[in-house]
Design a protein around this motif. Structure first.
Motif, short mmCIF file in Angstrom:
data_model
loop_
_atom_site.label_atom_id
_atom_site.label_comp_id
_atom_site.label_asym_id
_atom_site.label_seq_id
_atom_site.Cartn_x
_atom_site.Cartn_y
_atom_site.Cartn_z
N LYS A 24 -1.99 -3.27 2.74
CA LYS A 24 -0.55 -3.52 2.86
C LYS A 24 -0.27 -4.84 2.17
CE LYS A 24 3.02 -4.57 6.32
NZ LYS A 24 4.09 -3.87 5.58
N PRO A 25 0.46 -4.85 1.07
CA PRO A 25 0.71 -6.10 0.35
C PRO A 25 1.75 -6.96 1.06
CG PRO A 25 1.91 -4.31 -0.68
CD PRO A 25 1.09 -3.70 0.41
N ILE A 26 1.91 -8.18 0.58
CA ILE A 26 2.94 -9.07 1.10
C ILE A 26 4.31 -8.50 0.75
CG2 ILE A 26 3.97 -11.37 0.86
CD1 ILE A 26 1.12 -12.45 0.49
N SER A 27 5.18 -8.48 1.73
CA SER A 27 6.52 -7.94 1.53
C SER A 27 7.24 -8.68 0.39
CB SER A 27 7.32 -8.08 2.83
OG SER A 27 8.65 -7.63 2.64
N GLY A 28 7.81 -7.92 -0.53
CA GLY A 28 8.53 -8.52 -1.65
C GLY A 28 7.70 -8.65 -2.91
N HIS A 29 6.39 -8.57 -2.78
CA HIS A 29 5.55 -8.62 -3.96
C HIS A 29 5.63 -7.30 -4.71
CE1 HIS A 29 2.69 -12.18 -2.86
NE2 HIS A 29 3.96 -12.53 -2.97
N ASN A 30 5.61 -7.38 -6.05
CA ASN A 30 5.77 -6.16 -6.83
C ASN A 30 4.50 -5.73 -7.55
OD1 ASN A 30 5.59 -8.09 -8.80
ND2 ASN A 30 7.67 -7.81 -9.60
N SER A 31 3.45 -6.53 -7.43
CA SER A 31 2.18 -6.17 -8.09
C SER A 31 1.07 -6.12 -7.05
CB SER A 31 1.82 -7.18 -9.18
OG SER A 31 2.75 -7.14 -10.24
N LEU A 32 0.21 -5.12 -7.18
CA LEU A 32 -0.90 -4.95 -6.25
C LEU A 32 -2.17 -4.68 -7.04
CD1 LEU A 32 -1.07 -3.23 -2.86
CD2 LEU A 32 -2.69 -2.52 -4.61
N PHE A 33 -3.25 -5.33 -6.62
CA PHE A 33 -4.51 -5.28 -7.35
C PHE A 33 -5.63 -4.87 -6.40
CE2 PHE A 33 -2.86 -7.81 -10.93
CZ PHE A 33 -1.76 -8.39 -10.34
N ILE A 47 -8.13 -1.79 -10.55
CA ILE A 47 -6.86 -1.20 -10.94
C ILE A 47 -5.74 -2.11 -10.47
CG2 ILE A 47 -6.71 0.16 -8.80
CD1 ILE A 47 -5.30 2.37 -10.43
N TYR A 48 -4.62 -2.11 -11.19
CA TYR A 48 -3.46 -2.77 -10.63
C TYR A 48 -2.19 -1.97 -10.88
CZ TYR A 48 -1.49 -5.27 -14.76
OH TYR A 48 -0.90 -5.62 -15.94
N PHE A 49 -1.28 -2.16 -9.94
CA PHE A 49 0.00 -1.46 -9.91
C PHE A 49 1.12 -2.49 -10.06
CE2 PHE A 49 -1.33 2.68 -8.20
CZ PHE A 49 -2.56 2.37 -7.63
N ASN A 50 2.18 -2.09 -10.73
CA ASN A 50 3.41 -2.86 -10.74
C ASN A 50 4.54 -1.92 -10.36
OD1 ASN A 50 5.97 -3.85 -12.66
ND2 ASN A 50 4.94 -5.45 -11.52
N ASN A 51 5.31 -2.33 -9.35
CA ASN A 51 6.38 -1.47 -8.83
C ASN A 51 5.85 -0.06 -8.55
OD1 ASN A 51 8.41 -3.46 -8.85
ND2 ASN A 51 8.74 -3.14 -11.04
N ASN A 52 4.69 -0.01 -7.93
CA ASN A 52 4.04 1.22 -7.45
C ASN A 52 3.46 2.08 -8.57
OD1 ASN A 52 5.33 0.23 -5.17
ND2 ASN A 52 6.89 1.82 -5.16
N LYS A 68 -4.03 5.04 -5.06
CA LYS A 68 -2.64 5.46 -5.00
C LYS A 68 -1.80 4.35 -4.39
CE LYS A 68 -3.57 10.41 -4.47
NZ LYS A 68 -3.38 11.61 -3.61
N MET A 69 -0.53 4.37 -4.77
CA MET A 69 0.42 3.46 -4.14
C MET A 69 1.71 4.25 -3.94
SD MET A 69 1.34 -0.44 -5.05
CE MET A 69 2.18 -1.44 -3.83
N PRO A 70 1.81 4.96 -2.84
CA PRO A 70 2.96 5.84 -2.61
C PRO A 70 4.27 5.11 -2.38
CG PRO A 70 1.53 5.79 -0.69
CD PRO A 70 0.82 5.05 -1.76
N ASN A 71 4.18 3.85 -1.92
CA ASN A 71 5.40 3.05 -1.74
C ASN A 71 5.05 1.58 -1.85
OD1 ASN A 71 4.67 2.06 1.00
ND2 ASN A 71 4.86 4.24 1.51
N ALA A 72 6.04 0.74 -1.77
CA ALA A 72 5.85 -0.70 -2.03
C ALA A 72 5.03 -1.40 -0.95
CB ALA A 72 7.20 -1.38 -2.16
#
Lengths: 118, 113
Positions: A24-33, A47-52, A68-72
């Protein structure tokens, strides 16, 4: 803020089993690694995601790995089937990326999921 | 090939003493350099981020320096404390239009009382 939350913290499984790691990323962050850390190779980007949306998955070792990143607010990293060489600490990190995710920004890491495959 | 080399691999010092950790890189084109602290069993935590135009940056007792000409950085820790025992990871960013981070394997620092 609770920071980046990962689960499970520890996972021991047998070769051939499916493993699912969650983030679960920090709320408001748009990139996940997703990173993998071993003693020999240090931290490696998987892998990294931007805006899911997956932006770069060139670090994913092979078809056994999927993310997978189904939502933010949620992402999973799945290994199927797992092998002993997958044993490592898997970190999730998030950031407020810029330029459509092409600039990483300051990374905030979770506490990691330590995976042991027997 | 973009690489980040850190030295020493490990270091043991007495509490209260100063120390300096080194980072050499071959990453190009350079975008920024980051230092992270990673406590045992925890995730890395950012200490500093320096861009090309910055040659020094402090965060409390931690001071990072950057020489972009020689492609070297150092992290200086002043008046070490037991809580400074950790791994310190140097990360260098290249900008190919999208940012790519290259991680060093870290320096393991142990502070003894």
């Amino acid at each position: 803020d609770a920071g980046v939350i990962q689960s499970p913290r520890h996972e021991v499984t047998e070769m051939g089993q499916e493993v699912t790691l969650r983030c679960k990323p920090i709320s408001g962050h748009n990139s996940l690694f997703w990173y993998r850390q071993t003693m020999m190779r240090g931290l490696e980007l998987l892998i990294y995601f931007n805006n899911n949306v997956p932006i770069d998955d060139s670090g994913m070792p092979e078809d056994r790995f999927s993310a997978k990143m189904p939502n933010a607010s949620f992402s999973t990293l799945k290994i199927q089937p797992s092998e002993p060489r997958d044993s490592a600490v898997y970190f999730c990190a998030s950031s407020l990326g810029e330029r459509g995710g092409y600039y990483t920004g300051e990374l905030f890491f979770g506490e990691g999921s330590r995976l042991t495959v027997l | 090939k973009n690489q980040v080399e850190q030295s020493p691999q490990s270091l043991i010092i007495l509490e209260g003493k100063n120390c300096t950790l080194q980072c050499n890189y071959t990453v190009s084109p350079f975008s920024n350099l980051r230092w992270y602290k990673q406590d045992t069993g925890r995730g890395p935590v950012s200490l500093t981020i320096m861009t090309f135009s910055e040659n020094t940056k402090s965060n409390g007792r931690y001071t990072a320096t950057l020489d972009a000409d020689t492609k070297q950085s150092s992290l200086h820790i002043t008046a070490s404390q037991l809580s400074d025992s950790a791994s310190y990871i140097c990360v260098v960013s290249a900008d190919f239009g999208n940012e790519k981070l290259t991680f060093g394997t870290g320096t393991r620092l142990t502070i003894i009382p």
